[in-house]
Design a protein around this motif. Structure first.
Motif, PDB file in Angstrom:
ATOM      1  N   THR A   2       0.851  -1.180   0.000  1.00  0.00           N
ATOM      2  CA  THR A   2       0.000   0.000   0.000  1.00  0.00           C
ATOM      3  C   THR A   2       0.892   1.237   0.000  1.00  0.00           C
ATOM      4  O   THR A   2       1.937   1.263   0.656  1.00  0.00           O
ATOM      5  CB  THR A   2      -0.930   0.045   1.228  1.00  0.00           C
ATOM      6  OG1 THR A   2      -0.152   0.253   2.403  1.00  0.00           O
ATOM      7  CG2 THR A   2      -1.741  -1.230   1.370  1.00  0.00           C
ATOM      8  N   VAL A   3       0.474   2.212  -0.749  1.00  0.00           N
ATOM      9  CA  VAL A   3       1.247   3.445  -0.854  1.00  0.00           C
ATOM     10  C   VAL A   3       1.339   4.129   0.503  1.00  0.00           C
ATOM     11  O   VAL A   3       2.403   4.625   0.891  1.00  0.00           O
ATOM     12  CB  VAL A   3       0.624   4.389  -1.915  1.00  0.00           C
ATOM     13  CG1 VAL A   3       1.293   5.742  -1.901  1.00  0.00           C
ATOM     14  CG2 VAL A   3       0.718   3.750  -3.291  1.00  0.00           C
ATOM     15  N   GLN A   4       0.254   4.106   1.258  1.00  0.00           N
ATOM     16  CA  GLN A   4       0.243   4.759   2.573  1.00  0.00           C
ATOM     17  C   GLN A   4       1.253   4.090   3.516  1.00  0.00           C
ATOM     18  O   GLN A   4       1.991   4.774   4.222  1.00  0.00           O
ATOM     19  CB  GLN A   4      -1.154   4.710   3.174  1.00  0.00           C
ATOM     20  CG  GLN A   4      -1.264   5.440   4.497  1.00  0.00           C
ATOM     21  CD  GLN A   4      -2.674   5.391   5.040  1.00  0.00           C
ATOM     22  OE1 GLN A   4      -3.461   4.504   4.712  1.00  0.00           O
ATOM     23  NE2 GLN A   4      -2.998   6.361   5.882  1.00  0.00           N
ATOM     24  N   ARG A   5       1.295   2.758   3.519  1.00  0.00           N
ATOM     25  CA  ARG A   5       2.241   2.051   4.387  1.00  0.00           C
ATOM     26  C   ARG A   5       3.673   2.361   3.979  1.00  0.00           C
ATOM     27  O   ARG A   5       4.521   2.666   4.819  1.00  0.00           O
ATOM     28  CB  ARG A   5       1.974   0.548   4.333  1.00  0.00           C
ATOM     29  CG  ARG A   5       2.916  -0.255   5.229  1.00  0.00           C
ATOM     30  CD  ARG A   5       2.598  -1.725   5.234  1.00  0.00           C
ATOM     31  NE  ARG A   5       2.733  -2.295   3.904  1.00  0.00           N
ATOM     32  CZ  ARG A   5       1.982  -3.297   3.444  1.00  0.00           C
ATOM     33  NH1 ARG A   5       1.045  -3.843   4.185  1.00  0.00           N
ATOM     34  NH2 ARG A   5       2.165  -3.771   2.219  1.00  0.00           N
ATOM     35  N   LEU A   6       3.945   2.311   2.685  1.00  0.00           N
ATOM     36  CA  LEU A   6       5.293   2.602   2.202  1.00  0.00           C
ATOM     37  C   LEU A   6       5.692   4.040   2.525  1.00  0.00           C
ATOM     38  O   LEU A   6       6.812   4.286   2.984  1.00  0.00           O
ATOM     39  CB  LEU A   6       5.406   2.335   0.702  1.00  0.00           C
ATOM     40  CG  LEU A   6       6.779   2.537   0.094  1.00  0.00           C
ATOM     41  CD1 LEU A   6       7.830   1.642   0.762  1.00  0.00           C
ATOM     42  CD2 LEU A   6       6.745   2.275  -1.403  1.00  0.00           C
TER      43      LEU A   6
END
Length: 108
Positions: A2-6
């Motif tokens: 996920t972009v948010q996690r990264l």
């Protein structure tokens, strides 16, 4: 991934690079502990991305630049550990698998 996690992983790493009171060796452990379900290579991407972004701002000079260089080496070592673990039966590796591997190595 996920972009948010990264993005969160990159932010945590970049903040650690810029804070000389933080032990950089613990950053991969911190990321793996916070997101054990993440694909292990995502840690490598986060470490490398944070090091690259920090060097774009601070260049390679000074303490922050040296710390960013060290995080590049950490990214490479995490990648090597992921490769080693992926040679096993499952052919996949999560951040939690990495954390368990590191804990086993430390206790040996």
């Amino acid at each position: 991934m996920t972009v948010q996690r990264l993005d969160s992983m990159i932010e945590i790493t970049a903040l650690a690079i810029c804070d000389p009171t933080q032990a950089l060796d613990r950053v991969p452990y911190k990321l793996a502990s916070k997101w054990p379900e993440a694909p292990a290579l995502e840690l490598t991407v986060a470490l490398a991305s944070a090091a690259d972004a920090t060097q774009d701002v601070f260049d390679e000079l000074g303490e922050t630049g040296r710390r960013a260089q060290y995080v590049w080496r950490l990214a490479a070592m995490v990648g090597a550990d992921v490769h080693y673990l992926m040679l096993g039966d499952t052919g996949s590796c999560t951040a939690g698998d990495l954390l368990a591997f590191w804990q086993h190595v430390e206790s040996s």
